[in-house]
Design an enzyme around this catalytic site. Sequence first.
Site, short mmCIF file in Angstrom:
data_model
loop_
_atom_site.label_atom_id
_atom_site.label_comp_id
_atom_site.label_asym_id
_atom_site.label_seq_id
_atom_site.Cartn_x
_atom_site.Cartn_y
_atom_site.Cartn_z
N LYS A 1 11.27 -14.15 -9.14
CA LYS A 1 11.73 -13.43 -7.94
C LYS A 1 10.72 -12.32 -7.60
CE LYS A 1 14.54 -10.33 -10.81
NZ LYS A 1 15.88 -10.11 -11.37
N TYR B 1 -4.55 17.63 -2.05
CA TYR B 1 -3.47 18.21 -1.25
C TYR B 1 -2.68 19.23 -2.07
CZ TYR B 1 -3.83 14.58 2.38
OH TYR B 1 -4.24 13.78 3.38
#
Length: 371
Positions: free
Chosen positions: A56, A262
């Site tokens: 899956k 940042y």
Amino acid sequence: MIQCADTKQHPPPAKPGEGLLNSATAILTIDLDAVIANWRRLAERVRPAECAAVVKADAYGLGALRVAPALYAAGCRTFFVATIDEGLSLRPLLPEARLLVLCGVMPGTADEFTAHHLIPVLNSLEQVEAWADRGEAALHVDTGMARLGIEPTGLARLGGFRPVMVMSHMACADEPGAAMNRAQLEAFGRVAAAFPGVPASLAASSAIFLGPEWHFHMVRPGAALYGLNPTAATPNPMGQVVRLQGKILQVRDVDSPMTVGYGASHRVARPGRIATVAAGYADGLFRTLGNRGHGFIGGEKVPVVGRVSMDLTTFDVSALAPEAVQPGAMIELIGPGHTVDDLAAEAGTIGYEVLTALGARYHRRYLGGEA
Ligand SMILES: *Cc1c(COP(=O)(O)O)cnc(C)c1O
């Protein structure tokens, strides 16, 4: 195969242009032979039970269209996907395999299941009624997840429905001491006894290692096939499948009082060097790795400094000789000495999430796969 026990040996860093696609900024290598070896190891362990494969979510991000045919060629005959669309995309590649769809039948999709020989895993009385004996279907009984599956008390209302398989799923199999493991085993034993002659399946990767009592007729590993550790607290019995290398775009000299990235979250304390790699959170390197994660260059551990940004991650490479860290060289983000589970622990998550988040921008290389 990349073995994770082999933590001492690291390949030398690649030199610019050395055998690598020049355009690739980050390279994800998926070792299909290692997936096959992991499946064989599990199949051996659970014999005479059958070992299926859970593919899956695009085989946990590794590419179901490559992984599933490789496993089929190695002898795997039963595959589990989550959705009907996943089943439909695999069917042309695996015309003979048993394909089971864990989410079961949505209204209006039953004919598609039968047209493509997909076997739904029916999860509720409503799904059993909607299926109305159109053909082979499995039955999922809930023994403690409260997620999918019919409650054991609902079994009496099934009428004459006879599934081709009865299954359930464990909640705490990665904690061998959890009391719930035996409680679910006993609950499932009662369910299986209510369906004499019907194959039963309880164990995913971790429950395989709880012991043979958990194996019943079929086991359904996913994670362990892809090299994640199914035994949490003890060394990983599985071989590593994934290697991820990010290319260094730039190396710069830094010194106090500079900051990196940042939010200026990393303050440079002394003269050093920062290497910027071309992969970031858009590629599945979670932001939580900022100031916590690591990579490797030639066996040397290099810490992530500053925040991870969308396309870039910065590493402190001050400890390495400048010749060893040049633009175009690769930093190993996942590899023999730094597994998916290691990266997940640094990011505060589990290997499953790291694998399924591996980015679409990586240049993907598949090794082996011809069983
Ligand atoms: C995902 C899943 C599996 C596989 O689990 P792993 O822990 O990856 O081995 C097995 N059974 C069901 C019902 C699942 O949803």
